[in-house]
Design an enzyme around this catalytic site. Structure first.
Site, PDB file in Angstrom:
ATOM      1  N   LYS A 116       0.826  -1.207   0.000  1.00 16.29           N
ATOM      2  CA  LYS A 116       0.000   0.000   0.000  1.00 16.29           C
ATOM      3  C   LYS A 116       0.861   1.258   0.000  1.00 16.29           C
ATOM      4  CE  LYS A 116      -3.999  -2.067  -0.072  1.00 16.29           C
ATOM      5  NZ  LYS A 116      -4.863  -2.221   1.100  1.00 16.29           N
TER       6      LYS A 116
ATOM      7  N   ARG B 139      -3.738 -10.412   4.483  1.00 16.91           N
ATOM      8  CA  ARG B 139      -3.904 -10.478   3.025  1.00 16.91           C
ATOM      9  C   ARG B 139      -2.638  -9.927   2.373  1.00 16.91           C
ATOM     10  NH1 ARG B 139      -5.797  -7.350  -1.351  1.00 16.91           N
ATOM     11  NH2 ARG B 139      -7.164  -8.466  -2.801  1.00 16.91           N
TER      12      ARG B 139
END
Length: 286
Positions: A231, A265
């Site tokens: 991210k 995840r």
């Protein structure tokens, strides 16, 4: 400080779905491997768009230790630029490969905000619904999940980031709404997993805050999933392109595990599994 603590809030959920219970039974968090059959995902857009490549990557993720495969056919990239597609397009992308991936024997989750796509995937043998809008975008999603009695991942999201808000209060209020929707639809509480949505509808600072204060979400008494893999907030600490964020991803995921996440995840499954296993093994020596 404990690296991989016990997760009493998760263990206490009455009537927990057998698959959720199994995933949370390990001494370290379960790992969900990411498989995007899209041309425009932020980290690996187009790499696995062709069915043969998608299947090969699914096999690789399993070999690397993935406990779940999360397959998505529409980019939900959190930084803008994603191209919305219809349910028909998502299904067309999934159809050539989904049953073969399910046949590999590892539980598969479907990453979609559309109930029609989730219904198609469940019919093909998918075991988990992963809704990035937490049952609040498609009015048919909650009823579908309840009728099929499958686990559902409820993710926090916002249409746009607002740097002025207390992000943890916003996440908690969002989850409260989602849980009310779930209860009214008849979704068993033991079927629900919460995801704070790192990178979605948040500034980079708010994503880091959500990780730092993740323990606050244990007040819901439900399992927590965290997906911080590659991210953008990682690049605010040290500039790096998505494929160069492995170290930051692992650091974020170890912190998430430390603060109670039961599922991680990740794109880089082998490295993530290794890091979680080593942290747990070291902790056993205390």
């Amino acid at each position: 400080m404990s690296a991989i603590p016990s997760r009493p809030a998760e263990a206490a959920v009455a009537g927990q779905h057998p698959l959720v219970r199994k995933l949370l039974s390990k001494p370290y968090p379960a790992v969900m491997g990411v498989l995007n059959v899209t041309p425009d995902s932020f980290s690996d857009g187009g790499q696995f768009f062709r069915p043969e490549r998608a299947l090969a990557h699914a096999q690789r993720l399993i070999a690397e230790g993935a406990d779940i495969l999360d397959i998505g056919a529409e980019s939900t990239r959190p930084y803008g630029g994603a191209q919305p597609v219809t349910a028909e397009v998502e299904i067309a992308r999934l159809e050539p490969v989904l049953r073969e991936i399910v046949a590999l024997g590892v539980p598969v989750s479907i990453d979609s905000m559309k109930s029609a796509v989730v219904a198609f995937a469940l019919d093909a043998g998918v075991a988990i619904a992963n809704d990035v809008w937490g049952l609040q975008r498609d009015s048919g999603m909650a009823e579908l999940v309840a009728a099929r009695n499958v686990p559902v991942i409820v993710m926090h999201n916002r249409d746009k980031a607002d740097p002025t808000i207390d992000i943890m209060k916003d996440i908690s209020a969002f989850f409260a709404r989602s849980l009310e929707i779930a209860a009214k639809a008849g979704i068993a509480r033991g079927n629900i997993v919460l995801d704070p949505g790192i990178g979605f509808g948040k500034t980079q600072e708010q994503s880091m805050t959500a990780l730092a204060r993740l323990e606050e979400l244990q007040s819901f008494g439900l399992p927590i999933l965290v997906g911080a893999s590659r991210k953008r907030f990682i690049a605010t600490v040290g500039p790096a392109e998505p494929e160069e964020r492995l170290g930051g991803s692992i650091a974020a995921h170890l912190i998430a595990a430390q603060r109670g996440a039961g599922i991680i995840r990740a794109h880089d499954v082998a490295e993530t599994v290794q890091a979680l296993r080593i942290a747990a093994a070291v902790e056993e020596k205390r």
